[in-house]
Design a protein around this motif. Structure first.
Motif, PDB file in Angstrom:
ATOM      1  N   LYS A  23      -8.194  -2.510  -3.123  1.00 25.66           N
ATOM      2  CA  LYS A  23      -9.288  -3.488  -2.976  1.00 25.66           C
ATOM      3  C   LYS A  23      -9.413  -4.429  -4.178  1.00 25.66           C
ATOM      4  N   ILE A  24      -8.280  -4.832  -4.754  1.00 25.54           N
ATOM      5  CA  ILE A  24      -8.312  -5.893  -5.755  1.00 25.54           C
ATOM      6  C   ILE A  24      -8.122  -7.218  -5.026  1.00 25.54           C
ATOM      7  N   PRO A  25      -9.096  -8.121  -5.095  1.00 25.24           N
ATOM      8  CA  PRO A  25      -8.993  -9.376  -4.340  1.00 25.24           C
ATOM      9  C   PRO A  25      -7.853 -10.259  -4.856  1.00 25.24           C
ATOM     10  N   ALA A  26      -7.250 -11.014  -3.940  1.00 26.55           N
ATOM     11  CA  ALA A  26      -6.134 -11.908  -4.266  1.00 26.55           C
ATOM     12  C   ALA A  26      -5.086 -11.159  -5.085  1.00 26.55           C
ATOM     13  N   ALA A  27      -4.665 -10.006  -4.570  1.00 23.02           N
ATOM     14  CA  ALA A  27      -3.823  -9.086  -5.345  1.00 23.02           C
ATOM     15  C   ALA A  27      -2.539  -9.745  -5.832  1.00 23.02           C
ATOM     16  N   ARG A  28      -1.867 -10.510  -4.977  1.00 18.53           N
ATOM     17  CA  ARG A  28      -0.585 -11.095  -5.381  1.00 18.53           C
ATOM     18  C   ARG A  28      -0.761 -12.071  -6.539  1.00 18.53           C
ATOM     19  N   LYS A  29      -1.890 -12.772  -6.566  1.00 20.60           N
ATOM     20  CA  LYS A  29      -2.136 -13.723  -7.653  1.00 20.60           C
ATOM     21  C   LYS A  29      -2.488 -13.011  -8.963  1.00 20.60           C
ATOM     22  N   ARG A  30      -2.910 -11.731  -8.868  1.00 22.43           N
ATOM     23  CA  ARG A  30      -3.325 -11.012 -10.075  1.00 22.43           C
ATOM     24  C   ARG A  30      -2.170 -10.287 -10.756  1.00 22.43           C
ATOM     25  N   LEU A  31      -0.960 -10.341 -10.174  1.00 26.15           N
ATOM     26  CA  LEU A  31       0.173  -9.611 -10.756  1.00 26.15           C
ATOM     27  C   LEU A  31       0.455 -10.024 -12.189  1.00 26.15           C
ATOM     28  N   ASP A  32       0.201 -11.284 -12.520  1.00 25.97           N
ATOM     29  CA  ASP A  32       0.508 -11.785 -13.867  1.00 25.97           C
ATOM     30  C   ASP A  32      -0.685 -11.705 -14.812  1.00 25.97           C
TER      31      ASP A  32
END
Length: 315
Positions: free
Chosen positions: A134-143
């Protein structure tokens, strides 16, 4: 089984874990409870071979995982198990996550080490798990780096990193300590759903009996390096036998205890935990116990069987 862990310090030998034994079945959640310094985290670190040596040393015992004694494995053997078969959620994510690596790399690392995935495949799987927790916008948070996330989000990253290889055993060391109550409830709900989904065992280490009541089916209570009581969660809460367990339960705040009258002070356990480098004759809880008599100061009690699998170290 019969695990003892000592720390060799300049002022003496600290007996952090003293001859403790417990078991954990497949798919079961066991709560390991006690105040700070009682040996809970050292027990967990011993399972994964992470006790710092020196000064720490596992003196005696056996840690049996499935069909092998983990204490007989070399460093490479333990490395193959860590993160794959046994994972751990550490106590404070801000100090457990690497501050100079993006969270995507940290979640992907177990997949690259244990599953031999390519970097792109591992990052894609990491993004899927960040979304799963449940981390929002997970793909954008990878960095993103750990300092860019809130405490609750960092804890979710730790859970994703622990779960990414679908372990058989999850060790959760105070997983909600630094979180406010609303985030704590979300994290516990997430852990329960993942446990059910993966059918894994959970060793839940905490001093919060409310968390234990929500998560665990059995409870082990530790005090000053020893197990003082163990049994089914319902038995421990309904009929606590050891005075220390009774004190812990009485010190919990309860809704509605005012009933229109003045606020009541919480019960407290008087005194302090004995220093682990001191040799204690008799019961280690005797100086703080309201029921002490002469035998308590002269002989150390064994874990006596009470019934229904409940045992207590009390005369």
């Amino acid at each position: 089984e019969a695990l003892s862990v000592n720390f060799h310090l300049p002022e003496g030998i600290a007996r952090a874990v003293d001859n403790i034994s417990f078991d954990l079945a497949a798919g079961e959640t066991l709560g390991l409870v006690g105040e700070s310094g009682c040996g809970k985290s050292v027990t967990a670190l011993s399972i994964l071979g992470l006790v710092p040596s020196p000064p720490g040393q596992i003196e005696t015992g056996r840690i049996q995982f499935e069909n092998q004694n983990l204490l007989h494995l070399n460093a490479e053997g333990l490395r193959r198990i860590r993160g794959r078969d046994i994972s751990m959620i550490f106590q404070e994510p801000m100090t457990s996550l690497n501050p100079v690596l993006p969270i995507g790399q940290q979640v992907a690392e177990p997949l690259r080490v244990h599953k031999a995935l390519s970097k792109s495949d591992a990052l894609a799987e990491a993004a899927a798990w960040l979304d799963h927790v449940k981390i929002p916008a997970a793909r954008k948070r990878l960095d993103d780096y750990p300092h860019q996330l809130s405490g609750g989000m960092r804890q979710r990253v730790m859970i994703a990193m622990a779960m990414v290889c679908r372990p058989k055993l999850l060790i959760a060391d105070e997983p909600t300590t630094a979180l406010d109550v609303t985030i704590q409830a979300q994290i516990l709900s997430l852990m329960l759903s993942l446990k059910s989904e993966l059918n894994m065992s959970v060793l839940l280490i905490t001093h919060d009996l409310g968390v234990v009541a929500q998560m665990a089916s059995r409870v082990v209570v530790m005090y000053a390096g020893q197990i003082v009581e163990e049994g089914r969660m319902t038995d421990i809460f309904d009929q606590p036998f050891h005075p220390y367990t009774q004190g812990l339960l009485k010190s919990m705040p309860r809704l509605g205890n005012r009933r229109g009258g003045p606020a009541q002070r919480l019960n407290e356990i008087p005194g302090t935990v004995p220093a682990l480098i001191e040799a204690v004759v008799g019961c280690r809880f005797a100086e703080r116990c309201p029921h002490t008599f002469e035998t308590c100061r002269q002989q150390q009690p064994e874990l006596f069987e009470i019934g229904n699998g409940q045992r207590a170290r009390c005369w």
